[in-house]
Motif scaffolding. Structure first.
Motif, PDB file in Angstrom:
ATOM      1  N   LEU A  10       0.857  -1.167  -0.051  1.00  0.00           N
ATOM      2  CA  LEU A  10      -0.014  -0.053  -0.019  1.00  0.00           C
ATOM      3  C   LEU A  10       0.738   1.280   0.150  1.00  0.00           C
ATOM      4  CD1 LEU A  10      -2.383  -1.035   2.703  1.00  0.00           C
ATOM      5  CD2 LEU A  10      -2.682  -1.223   0.510  1.00  0.00           C
ATOM      6  N   GLN A  11       0.269   2.335  -0.669  1.00  0.00           N
ATOM      7  CA  GLN A  11       0.802   3.707  -0.631  1.00  0.00           C
ATOM      8  C   GLN A  11      -0.202   4.501  -0.386  1.00  0.00           C
ATOM      9  OE1 GLN A  11       3.136   4.713  -3.970  1.00  0.00           O
ATOM     10  NE2 GLN A  11       3.694   6.898  -3.153  1.00  0.00           N
ATOM     11  N   PHE A  12      -0.138   5.445   0.550  1.00  0.00           N
ATOM     12  CA  PHE A  12      -1.384   6.274   1.137  1.00  0.00           C
ATOM     13  C   PHE A  12      -0.717   7.552   1.812  1.00  0.00           C
ATOM     14  CE2 PHE A  12      -0.645   3.246   4.520  1.00  0.00           C
ATOM     15  CZ  PHE A  12      -0.537   3.794   5.596  1.00  0.00           C
ATOM     16  N   THR A  13      -1.477   8.299   2.028  1.00  0.00           N
ATOM     17  CA  THR A  13      -1.403   9.786   2.504  1.00  0.00           C
ATOM     18  C   THR A  13      -2.053   9.888   3.811  1.00  0.00           C
ATOM     19  OG1 THR A  13      -2.988  11.287   1.450  1.00  0.00           O
ATOM     20  CG2 THR A  13      -0.778  11.059   0.686  1.00  0.00           C
ATOM     21  N   ASN A  22      -2.980  17.460   5.046  1.00  0.00           N
ATOM     22  CA  ASN A  22      -1.973  16.117   4.450  1.00  0.00           C
ATOM     23  C   ASN A  22      -0.888  16.533   5.522  1.00  0.00           C
ATOM     24  OD1 ASN A  22      -0.190  14.578   3.582  1.00  0.00           O
ATOM     25  ND2 ASN A  22      -1.095  14.837   1.397  1.00  0.00           N
ATOM     26  N   VAL A  23      -0.543  15.512   6.189  1.00  0.00           N
ATOM     27  CA  VAL A  23       0.693  15.437   7.344  1.00  0.00           C
ATOM     28  C   VAL A  23       1.911  14.385   6.700  1.00  0.00           C
ATOM     29  CG1 VAL A  23      -0.745  16.386   9.192  1.00  0.00           C
ATOM     30  CG2 VAL A  23      -0.698  13.901   8.831  1.00  0.00           C
ATOM     31  N   GLY A  24       1.660  13.841   5.695  1.00  0.00           N
ATOM     32  CA  GLY A  24       2.552  12.692   5.551  1.00  0.00           C
ATOM     33  C   GLY A  24       2.444  11.778   4.465  1.00  0.00           C
ATOM     34  N   SER A  25       2.997  10.978   3.840  1.00  0.00           N
ATOM     35  CA  SER A  25       2.533   9.683   3.238  1.00  0.00           C
ATOM     36  C   SER A  25       3.347   8.455   3.592  1.00  0.00           C
ATOM     37  CB  SER A  25       3.563  10.164   1.708  1.00  0.00           C
ATOM     38  OG  SER A  25       4.562  10.253   1.661  1.00  0.00           O
ATOM     39  N   CYS A  26       2.897   7.420   3.266  1.00  0.00           N
ATOM     40  CA  CYS A  26       3.204   6.099   3.981  1.00  0.00           C
ATOM     41  C   CYS A  26       3.394   5.001   3.159  1.00  0.00           C
ATOM     42  CB  CYS A  26       2.478   5.644   5.098  1.00  0.00           C
ATOM     43  SG  CYS A  26       2.266   6.819   6.428  1.00  0.00           S
ATOM     44  N   LEU A  27       4.184   4.152   3.161  1.00  0.00           N
ATOM     45  CA  LEU A  27       4.464   2.693   2.314  1.00  0.00           C
ATOM     46  C   LEU A  27       4.352   1.856   3.520  1.00  0.00           C
ATOM     47  CD1 LEU A  27       7.414   3.369   0.070  1.00  0.00           C
ATOM     48  CD2 LEU A  27       5.197   3.390  -0.567  1.00  0.00           C
ATOM     49  N   ALA A  28       3.400   0.663   2.976  1.00  0.00           N
ATOM     50  CA  ALA A  28       3.215  -0.320   3.980  1.00  0.00           C
ATOM     51  C   ALA A  28       3.280  -1.740   3.127  1.00  0.00           C
ATOM     52  CB  ALA A  28       1.843   0.068   4.691  1.00  0.00           C
ATOM     53  N   THR A  29       3.389  -2.776   3.961  1.00  0.00           N
ATOM     54  CA  THR A  29       2.956  -3.868   3.780  1.00  0.00           C
ATOM     55  C   THR A  29       1.967  -4.699   4.808  1.00  0.00           C
ATOM     56  OG1 THR A  29       4.809  -5.295   4.641  1.00  0.00           O
ATOM     57  CG2 THR A  29       5.027  -4.688   2.349  1.00  0.00           C
ATOM     58  N   VAL A  30       0.895  -5.155   4.292  1.00  0.00           N
ATOM     59  CA  VAL A  30       0.103  -5.842   5.026  1.00  0.00           C
ATOM     60  C   VAL A  30      -0.168  -7.289   4.755  1.00  0.00           C
ATOM     61  CG1 VAL A  30      -2.247  -6.132   5.969  1.00  0.00           C
ATOM     62  CG2 VAL A  30      -1.207  -3.803   5.467  1.00  0.00           C
ATOM     63  N   LYS A  44       6.354   2.301   6.619  1.00  0.00           N
ATOM     64  CA  LYS A  44       7.204   3.506   7.009  1.00  0.00           C
ATOM     65  C   LYS A  44       6.522   4.766   6.433  1.00  0.00           C
ATOM     66  CE  LYS A  44      11.423   0.687   6.817  1.00  0.00           C
ATOM     67  NZ  LYS A  44      11.827  -0.271   6.008  1.00  0.00           N
ATOM     68  N   CYS A  45       6.650   5.816   7.111  1.00  0.00           N
ATOM     69  CA  CYS A  45       6.056   6.958   6.875  1.00  0.00           C
ATOM     70  C   CYS A  45       7.148   8.109   6.944  1.00  0.00           C
ATOM     71  CB  CYS A  45       4.957   7.327   7.777  1.00  0.00           C
ATOM     72  SG  CYS A  45       3.700   6.465   7.972  1.00  0.00           S
ATOM     73  N   THR A  46       6.816   9.322   6.054  1.00  0.00           N
ATOM     74  CA  THR A  46       7.588  10.302   5.926  1.00  0.00           C
ATOM     75  C   THR A  46       6.624  11.364   6.099  1.00  0.00           C
ATOM     76  OG1 THR A  46       7.375  10.785   3.541  1.00  0.00           O
ATOM     77  CG2 THR A  46       9.556   9.697   4.564  1.00  0.00           C
ATOM     78  N   TYR A  47       6.946  12.432   7.045  1.00  0.00           N
ATOM     79  CA  TYR A  47       5.876  13.591   7.401  1.00  0.00           C
ATOM     80  C   TYR A  47       6.281  14.766   6.981  1.00  0.00           C
ATOM     81  CZ  TYR A  47       4.786   9.902  10.592  1.00  0.00           C
ATOM     82  OH  TYR A  47       4.270   8.666  11.327  1.00  0.00           O
ATOM     83  N   GLY A 184       1.076   7.531  20.209  1.00  0.00           N
ATOM     84  CA  GLY A 184      -0.147   8.683  19.939  1.00  0.00           C
ATOM     85  C   GLY A 184       0.355   9.490  18.501  1.00  0.00           C
ATOM     86  N   SER A 185      -0.458  10.320  18.279  1.00  0.00           N
ATOM     87  CA  SER A 185      -0.284  11.224  16.942  1.00  0.00           C
ATOM     88  C   SER A 185      -0.356  10.296  15.679  1.00  0.00           C
ATOM     89  CB  SER A 185       0.921  11.948  17.089  1.00  0.00           C
ATOM     90  OG  SER A 185       0.588  13.148  18.175  1.00  0.00           O
ATOM     91  N   ALA A 186       0.666  10.511  14.677  1.00  0.00           N
ATOM     92  CA  ALA A 186       0.754   9.792  13.610  1.00  0.00           C
ATOM     93  C   ALA A 186       2.273   8.978  13.614  1.00  0.00           C
ATOM     94  CB  ALA A 186       0.580  10.912  12.393  1.00  0.00           C
ATOM     95  N   ALA A 187       2.565   8.510  14.631  1.00  0.00           N
ATOM     96  CA  ALA A 187       3.944   8.195  14.748  1.00  0.00           C
ATOM     97  C   ALA A 187       4.319   6.578  14.524  1.00  0.00           C
ATOM     98  CB  ALA A 187       4.630   8.410  16.280  1.00  0.00           C
ATOM     99  N   GLY A 188       3.112   5.894  14.176  1.00  0.00           N
ATOM    100  CA  GLY A 188       3.358   4.504  13.795  1.00  0.00           C
ATOM    101  C   GLY A 188       2.663   3.682  15.154  1.00  0.00           C
ATOM    102  N   ILE A 189       2.749   2.496  14.864  1.00  0.00           N
ATOM    103  CA  ILE A 189       2.027   1.511  15.569  1.00  0.00           C
ATOM    104  C   ILE A 189       2.966   0.689  16.531  1.00  0.00           C
ATOM    105  CG2 ILE A 189       0.378  -0.438  15.894  1.00  0.00           C
ATOM    106  CD1 ILE A 189      -1.166   0.865  13.784  1.00  0.00           C
TER     107      ILE A 189
END
Length: 197
Positions: A10-13, A22-30, A44-47, A184-189
């Motif tokens: 996945l690629q998403f904002t 918009n506060v960042g974009s992310c690449l993910a595998t699920v 992995k996200c860049t803000y 918290g916030s958008a710092a990942g899980i």
């Protein structure tokens, strides 16, 4: 992956919950395992939003809650018209963040969730700096349209992971238990198994 299950890329904002900017974009595998367990997520996200500004906003929410003269208690957030009292917006925002952990853990390839309502919330007064709430949240299950009630205990201090313990009940499933930590916030899980309450 034949032995493991289906893997998605996945690629998403991401966006600020309140301002919708918009506060960042992310690449993910699920990876959805064949067994009935939570999906394995690597993200992995860049803000684009300044991390210091995010911390300041988190601290503003925290200070509003900490400086209440009596414990916060609320019901039916939002109300039947979709309105949220301004004083309860921080409590709603924390419920959204905490319930996202539950939704992530319960989701499968064929089932998804969103938080429909906070049925009730009660703040616990603590002697330390953490804030703590008991919630009853209603999750809307897609595509079944079932409404699932979950009790969630949430503990938070800015700069630390959001701690979530919960159990859910539905007509078909009985009780399901879980616990974990979400940042918290958008710092990942972050994910951690722990004792139920």
């Amino acid at each position: 992956i034949p032995e493991s299950g289906h893997k998605y890329y996945l690629q998403f904002t991401t966006e600020d919950y309140k301002s919708r900017e918009n506060v960042g974009s992310c690449l993910a595998t699920v990876l959805y395992p064949k067994t009935k367990s939570p999906p394995a997520v690597n993200i992995k996200c860049t803000y684009t939003k300044d991390q210091k500004q995010i911390q300041e906003e988190d601290n503003g929410v925290y200070q509003k809650i900490r400086h209440q003269t009596k414990p916060i208690i609320g019901n039916n957030i939002p109300d039947s018209y979709g309105n949220i009292e301004p004083a309860l917006e921080p409590v709603w925002a924390l419920a959204v963040a905490g319930s996202s952990y539950i939704m992530w853990e319960k989701s499968t390839e064929n089932l998804g969730y969103f938080m429909a309502q906070v049925k009730s919330v009660k703040q616990w007064i603590r002697k330390d700096d953490f804030i703590e709430f008991d919630y009853t949240v209603l999750l809307h299950e897609i595509p079944t349209q079932e409404i699932i009630s979950c009790h969630m205990r949430l503990t938070w201090l800015p700069g630390r992971p959001l701690k979530v313990k919960y159990f859910c009940a539905s007509e078909n499933q009985g009780l399901e238990y879980g616990s974990g930590m979400e940042s918290g916030s958008a710092a990942g899980i972050l994910h951690e198994r722990g004792a139920n309450f």
